[in-house]
Motif scaffolding. Structure first.
Motif, mmCIF file in Angstrom:
data_model
loop_
_atom_site.group_PDB
_atom_site.id
_atom_site.type_symbol
_atom_site.label_atom_id
_atom_site.label_comp_id
_atom_site.label_asym_id
_atom_site.label_seq_id
_atom_site.Cartn_x
_atom_site.Cartn_y
_atom_site.Cartn_z
ATOM 1 N N GLU A 7 50.001 49.002 36.668
ATOM 2 C CA GLU A 7 50.685 48.260 37.714
ATOM 3 C C GLU A 7 50.148 48.710 39.061
ATOM 4 O O GLU A 7 49.823 49.882 39.247
ATOM 5 C CB GLU A 7 52.186 48.538 37.624
ATOM 6 N N ARG A 9 50.432 47.712 43.528
ATOM 7 C CA ARG A 9 50.900 46.914 44.658
ATOM 8 C C ARG A 9 49.654 46.432 45.390
ATOM 9 O O ARG A 9 48.798 47.228 45.775
ATOM 10 C CB ARG A 9 51.780 47.747 45.581
ATOM 11 N N THR A 103 53.365 42.932 43.571
ATOM 12 C CA THR A 103 53.192 43.921 42.512
ATOM 13 C C THR A 103 52.669 43.171 41.300
ATOM 14 O O THR A 103 53.277 42.203 40.853
ATOM 15 C CB THR A 103 54.523 44.625 42.179
ATOM 16 N N ARG A 105 51.526 43.610 37.429
ATOM 17 C CA ARG A 105 51.588 44.456 36.236
ATOM 18 C C ARG A 105 50.797 43.771 35.130
ATOM 19 O O ARG A 105 50.925 42.561 34.933
ATOM 20 C CB ARG A 105 53.035 44.663 35.798
#
Length: 142
Positions: A7, A9, A103, A105
């Protein structure tokens, strides 16, 4: 079975990240395991669409026949595929908007008899590839 995830940002809006993520002509610029789409990406991009991808993981080439399972623009792209030696592969990209950032993932899943023989190495290699892919994708859209 081997499950992996990563993950990050990314300092770009979800729509911009999504546009790059679904631009199959530029996968070689960010996806660390991708080598080619012999017949191009899924066109149109919709649930049920299929496409072939040549990949390299742990130094080994692999051909995967993917099917788009879930698609929600700027939120989710989930694909499932069949690879060599009876290995099944799943990849799910989940985007969560956070103001001007996103974000992203990535969850991956590998199943099949061959996976159990090398699950530890596969997890390490695939996790490293996911993290490198996120870094490259972030650099492209930021």
């Amino acid at each position: 079975m081997a499950d992996v995830s990563a993950e990050a940002r990314i300092e770009a809006p979800a729509e911009k990240v999504w546009a790059q993520l679904t631009d199959f002509t530029s996968y070689d610029r960010w996806n660390a395991t991708h080598t080619s789409f012999p017949k191009g990406g899924p066109a149109p991009l919709e649930p049920g669409a299929t496409f072939e991808e040549n990949m390299k993981l742990m130094g080994f080439p692999a051909e995967v026949l993917w099917t788009v399972e879930e698609l929600e623009t700027a939120r989710v792209l989930a694909i499932r595929g069949k690879g060599p030696m009876g290995v099944s592969v799943g990849t799910r990209y989940s985007l969560t908007a956070d103001g001007d950032a996103t974000t992203l993932r990535i969850d991956g899943e590998f199943t099949g008899a061959a996976v159990s023989l090398m699950a530890g190495k596969l997890k390490d290699s695939a996790t490293a590839a996911l993290n490198e892919s996120l870094r490259r994708l972030g650099a492209l859209v930021a």
